[in-house]
Enzyme design. Sequence first.
Site, PDB file in Angstrom:
ATOM      1  N   HIS A 206     -16.929  47.853 -57.639  1.00  0.00           N
ATOM      2  CA  HIS A 206     -16.886  49.194 -57.163  1.00  0.00           C
ATOM      3  C   HIS A 206     -18.606  50.248 -56.675  1.00  0.00           C
ATOM      4  O   HIS A 206     -17.617  51.000 -55.591  1.00  0.00           O
ATOM      5  CB  HIS A 206     -16.322  50.364 -58.138  1.00  0.00           C
ATOM      6  CG  HIS A 206     -14.400  49.415 -58.187  1.00  0.00           C
ATOM      7  ND1 HIS A 206     -14.837  48.695 -59.401  1.00  0.00           N
ATOM      8  CD2 HIS A 206     -13.767  50.125 -57.949  1.00  0.00           C
ATOM      9  CE1 HIS A 206     -13.309  48.476 -59.374  1.00  0.00           C
ATOM     10  NE2 HIS A 206     -12.457  49.362 -58.571  1.00  0.00           N
ATOM     11  N   GLU A 449      -2.254  42.801 -60.272  1.00  0.00           N
ATOM     12  CA  GLU A 449      -3.598  42.016 -59.792  1.00  0.00           C
ATOM     13  C   GLU A 449      -4.443  41.813 -61.034  1.00  0.00           C
ATOM     14  O   GLU A 449      -5.759  40.912 -61.610  1.00  0.00           O
ATOM     15  CB  GLU A 449      -4.246  43.294 -59.910  1.00  0.00           C
ATOM     16  CG  GLU A 449      -4.657  44.278 -60.962  1.00  0.00           C
ATOM     17  CD  GLU A 449      -5.497  45.506 -60.407  1.00  0.00           C
ATOM     18  OE1 GLU A 449      -6.186  45.866 -59.710  1.00  0.00           O
ATOM     19  OE2 GLU A 449      -5.207  46.959 -60.820  1.00  0.00           O
ATOM     20  N   ASN A 472      -8.660  42.448 -55.324  1.00  0.00           N
ATOM     21  CA  ASN A 472     -10.128  42.040 -55.715  1.00  0.00           C
ATOM     22  C   ASN A 472      -9.652  41.426 -56.961  1.00  0.00           C
ATOM     23  O   ASN A 472     -10.656  40.780 -57.455  1.00  0.00           O
ATOM     24  CB  ASN A 472     -10.773  43.706 -55.715  1.00  0.00           C
ATOM     25  CG  ASN A 472     -10.847  44.065 -54.706  1.00  0.00           C
ATOM     26  OD1 ASN A 472     -11.154  43.385 -53.642  1.00  0.00           O
ATOM     27  ND2 ASN A 472     -10.928  45.654 -54.477  1.00  0.00           N
ATOM     28  N   ASP A 473      -9.276  42.263 -57.694  1.00  0.00           N
ATOM     29  CA  ASP A 473      -9.118  41.860 -59.084  1.00  0.00           C
ATOM     30  C   ASP A 473      -8.682  40.684 -59.168  1.00  0.00           C
ATOM     31  O   ASP A 473      -8.319  40.005 -60.140  1.00  0.00           O
ATOM     32  CB  ASP A 473      -8.234  42.929 -60.366  1.00  0.00           C
ATOM     33  CG  ASP A 473      -8.879  43.819 -60.051  1.00  0.00           C
ATOM     34  OD1 ASP A 473     -10.556  43.666 -60.762  1.00  0.00           O
ATOM     35  OD2 ASP A 473      -9.395  45.155 -60.393  1.00  0.00           O
ATOM     36  N   CYS A 520      -4.094  45.966 -51.176  1.00  0.00           N
ATOM     37  CA  CYS A 520      -5.008  47.291 -50.556  1.00  0.00           C
ATOM     38  C   CYS A 520      -6.005  46.260 -51.677  1.00  0.00           C
ATOM     39  O   CYS A 520      -7.039  47.140 -51.796  1.00  0.00           O
ATOM     40  CB  CYS A 520      -4.353  48.228 -51.462  1.00  0.00           C
ATOM     41  SG  CYS A 520      -4.363  48.283 -53.899  1.00  0.00           S
TER      42      CYS A 520
HETATM   43  C1  PEP Z   1      -8.274  45.230 -56.736  1.00  0.00           C
HETATM   44  O1  PEP Z   1      -8.036  44.924 -57.661  1.00  0.00           O
HETATM   45  O2  PEP Z   1      -7.920  44.959 -55.937  1.00  0.00           O
HETATM   46  C2  PEP Z   1      -8.130  47.404 -56.354  1.00  0.00           C
HETATM   47  C3  PEP Z   1      -6.983  47.534 -54.979  1.00  0.00           C
HETATM   48  O3  PEP Z   1      -8.140  47.958 -57.261  1.00  0.00           O
HETATM   49  P1  PEP Z   1      -9.791  48.051 -57.889  1.00  0.00           P
HETATM   50  O4  PEP Z   1     -10.899  47.788 -56.833  1.00  0.00           O
HETATM   51  O5  PEP Z   1      -9.729  49.774 -57.882  1.00  0.00           O
HETATM   52  O6  PEP Z   1     -10.006  47.897 -58.671  1.00  0.00           O
HETATM   53 MG    MG Z   2      -8.917  46.826 -59.825  1.00  0.00          MG
END
Ligand code: PEP
Ligand code: MG
Length: 591
Positions: A206, A449, A472-473, A520
């Site tokens: 993040h 995710e 991402n997760d 996303c």
């Molecule tokens: C993700 O995990 O892809 C996501 C969009 O959420 P974050 O990056 O805030 O964990």
């Molecule tokens: Mg996430």
Amino acid sequence: MLARPETGGHDREIVLSGLGVSRGIAIGVLYLHDSGTISVPERRVAASLLDAECLRFTEAASMASHQVEQLQDKAGRLGGSAGEELGYLLEAYHQMLRGSRLIRGVERRIRGERINAEAAVQQEINEIVHGFEAMDDAYLSARVADIRDIGRRLLRNLTDTTYRPFTALPGNAVIVAEEMTPADTALLDPRRVAGLATVMGGAEGHTAIMARSLNLPSVLGIADLLAGVRGGETIVVDGGNGLVIINPLPATIGHYRRERAAFLRQRRVLGRLRDVPAVTRDGARIVLQANMELPNEVPSVLESGAEGIGLLRSEFLFMNRDDVPSEDEQYQVLRDVVERMGGRCVTIRTFDAGGDKLAPALGCTIGPNPSLGLRAIRLGLARQDLLEAQLAAILRASAHGPVRILIPMIATVGELRVTREVMNRVIRRLRKAGTAMADPPPPLGAMIEIPGAALSADSIAWHADFFAIGTNDLTQYTLAIDRSDEAVAHLYNPLHPAVLRLIQFSAEAATRARIPVCVCGEVAGDPRFTALLLGLGIRDLSMTTSNVPVVKNRIRSLDLGGAIRCAQRIMEQSDGGHIVRILDGFNAGEE
Ligand code: PEP
Ligand code: MG
């Protein structure tokens, strides 16, 4: 250009490499970010609580040990005499944290003087430093800085210090730090800060996401960044190539000035795409939305041509504070965003604190494994008072423009069902009080995710109004790779066949259930992945604002038919290397 000289001195140009996480070039003044002085008020501890106080100290010391081990790991990879020297120093730190005079002394003070751990650390450090200074020994006086450093580290861990304001920054500052938390990064003012370079941090963590949203050229994960570094030096950050140059030669500065001008020119050219639609050459219309980390991003979201906010990470509401924002405070901030988006939809995600986004105000603790712990909706369901307050704020904001509600880290159908019950309860309360909100209420969606959620996407889809796939997760949990750990960053691969299958399965489940689906995660904003995502059936992408024109440009050069054929070939592969070759080949124009 030279690599770092073995002496570690800075009278020559030094080139360091790390993970380029946010594109662009910064040429600025090096600002060494240190956590600064931490104030440690002394308080008396009741006899019955002394064991707990000692335990708190032991935990802070073992966290410090772990931090030093991570640094040792990096030093080990450095090689050469610079790495060796750093290694000795860190080993000395490590020793200091294991049963040393410092550790024993602090415990003795907590019990003997019945004081809090912070005050005991401060007093013990002062006494050791005082003793060393009095000895008139060059070696020991050099160790004073090390002891103070360990003391600061212990105090930081004990006080869980996250709020570190950036005061007295020189204009055009490039922040250089061991580590920046997402909350630290959120405090950076892009009008004063030109770039960021750190020792710790992965490309999908993040902190990296926050740096991208602030448009700050950034390089993270630079092992030997801090050796001998001095504030005030000239520094270049090349975020696209993952390079940092300290003390650049005039010719290097000239080169980077030209690079920066070219980068800004390209950005201006892409900016002209703002009002043209995101349509492939064969006529497929794609929705492009923005991810938002901070409320002051609304003007740049509108400027980028994004059609809405596909992911508003509401964690910012809880960062850098010790208390929880009230329903009313959250409502005011969210209403402002919704109103300023002028009728474009805003997808507001309920708080996803935890993992690397620790929010002390929400009572998030580090825990044995923060990414697998009480985070996101798990925390929301454990603390329904917090979830209800946030849902009420979002529902009230929905009276001012189109809103969707997104739930992070859904693992089971049951979690989504209970969340909907909580939401319905809040809706009934608001209706009873005659409070304005959208009618019908906003759609309730699930983040996909967690691999288990992706594999149950068919059943979750029956309970969700929409999906947002968080790659991402999803990548982190599928491959067991910590997304914010630079040591395993080279293994983090959203193109792994397992991740792609989970994306494809989730997208197909959404289509079968006739609910909208959006991606996303960070891949949505990377033009390298655009053809593949479209080929897998995704028609809605949400990304860091500055990437909206870049991805739009890619879409307008693409043929959807070709993208689908490319995705089909990719999904037949079991080898990640082949996938990369097929995708890169397609992107280079060889179908
Ligand atoms: C993700 O995990 O892809 C996501 C969009 O959420 P974050 O990056 O805030 O964990
Ligand atoms: Mg996430």
